[in-house]
Scaffold this motif. Structure first.
Motif, PDB file in Angstrom:
ATOM      1  N   LEU A 166      66.534  97.689  56.927  1.00  0.00           N
ATOM      2  CA  LEU A 166      65.865  96.381  56.924  1.00  0.00           C
ATOM      3  C   LEU A 166      65.158  96.129  55.605  1.00  0.00           C
ATOM      4  O   LEU A 166      64.751  97.060  54.908  1.00  0.00           O
ATOM      5  CB  LEU A 166      64.836  96.306  58.060  1.00  0.00           C
ATOM      6  N   GLU A 167      64.986  94.847  55.285  1.00  0.00           N
ATOM      7  CA  GLU A 167      64.139  94.405  54.174  1.00  0.00           C
ATOM      8  C   GLU A 167      63.133  93.424  54.753  1.00  0.00           C
ATOM      9  O   GLU A 167      63.501  92.495  55.474  1.00  0.00           O
ATOM     10  CB  GLU A 167      64.953  93.693  53.102  1.00  0.00           C
ATOM     11  N   PRO A 192      71.260  94.160  59.080  1.00  0.00           N
ATOM     12  CA  PRO A 192      72.689  94.036  59.290  1.00  0.00           C
ATOM     13  C   PRO A 192      73.062  92.974  60.339  1.00  0.00           C
ATOM     14  O   PRO A 192      74.110  92.359  60.257  1.00  0.00           O
ATOM     15  CB  PRO A 192      73.108  95.428  59.771  1.00  0.00           C
ATOM     16  N   ALA A 193      72.178  92.749  61.318  1.00  0.00           N
ATOM     17  CA  ALA A 193      72.483  91.800  62.391  1.00  0.00           C
ATOM     18  C   ALA A 193      72.069  90.369  62.051  1.00  0.00           C
ATOM     19  O   ALA A 193      72.360  89.448  62.802  1.00  0.00           O
ATOM     20  CB  ALA A 193      71.797  92.237  63.684  1.00  0.00           C
ATOM     21  N   GLY A 194      71.353  90.168  60.936  1.00  0.00           N
ATOM     22  CA  GLY A 194      70.936  88.816  60.571  1.00  0.00           C
ATOM     23  C   GLY A 194      69.534  88.777  60.009  1.00  0.00           C
ATOM     24  O   GLY A 194      69.026  89.769  59.497  1.00  0.00           O
ATOM     25  N   VAL A 195      68.926  87.605  60.126  1.00  0.00           N
ATOM     26  CA  VAL A 195      67.606  87.361  59.552  1.00  0.00           C
ATOM     27  C   VAL A 195      66.677  86.864  60.665  1.00  0.00           C
ATOM     28  O   VAL A 195      67.073  86.052  61.499  1.00  0.00           O
ATOM     29  CB  VAL A 195      67.673  86.288  58.443  1.00  0.00           C
ATOM     30  N   ALA A 196      65.432  87.365  60.669  1.00  0.00           N
ATOM     31  CA  ALA A 196      64.433  86.907  61.630  1.00  0.00           C
ATOM     32  C   ALA A 196      63.187  86.455  60.881  1.00  0.00           C
ATOM     33  O   ALA A 196      62.797  87.072  59.874  1.00  0.00           O
ATOM     34  CB  ALA A 196      64.084  88.018  62.608  1.00  0.00           C
TER      35      ALA A 196
END
Length: 83
Positions: free
Chosen positions: A15-16, A72-76
């Motif tokens: 994660l970033e 990897p699964a997207g942005v929150a």
């Protein structure tokens, strides 16, 4: 939106995390949170310098911000509703 500062991205495994800071400043005296604890005791466990969350005058710093987490699964977008 006028932003004060964008901090990051900070890597955490896959994660970033970035902070979008809307406002940051002194909020209230440290005694409002820590009561009768001596200031010297509080300062002994706090970071020093810019990272400290208590000013030299004994005021607790507050920050209104949102966090952007990319993985990897997207942005929150995380907004704790403190502003």
């Amino acid at each position: 939106m006028n932003t004060l500062e964008v901090r990051g991205p900070h890597p955490y495994g896959k994660l970033e995390v970035s902070q979008i800071v809307e406002w940051e400043g002194e909020g209230m005296p440290y005694q409002a949170f820590f009561g009768d604890h001596p200031e010297s005791e509080l300062r002994s466990v706090l970071p020093v310098g810019k990272a400290s969350r208590v000013s030299p005058e004994g005021m607790v710093a507050f920050c209104n911000q949102v966090l952007v987490v990319k993985g990897p699964a997207g942005v929150a977008l995380i907004d704790a509703g403190t502003g």
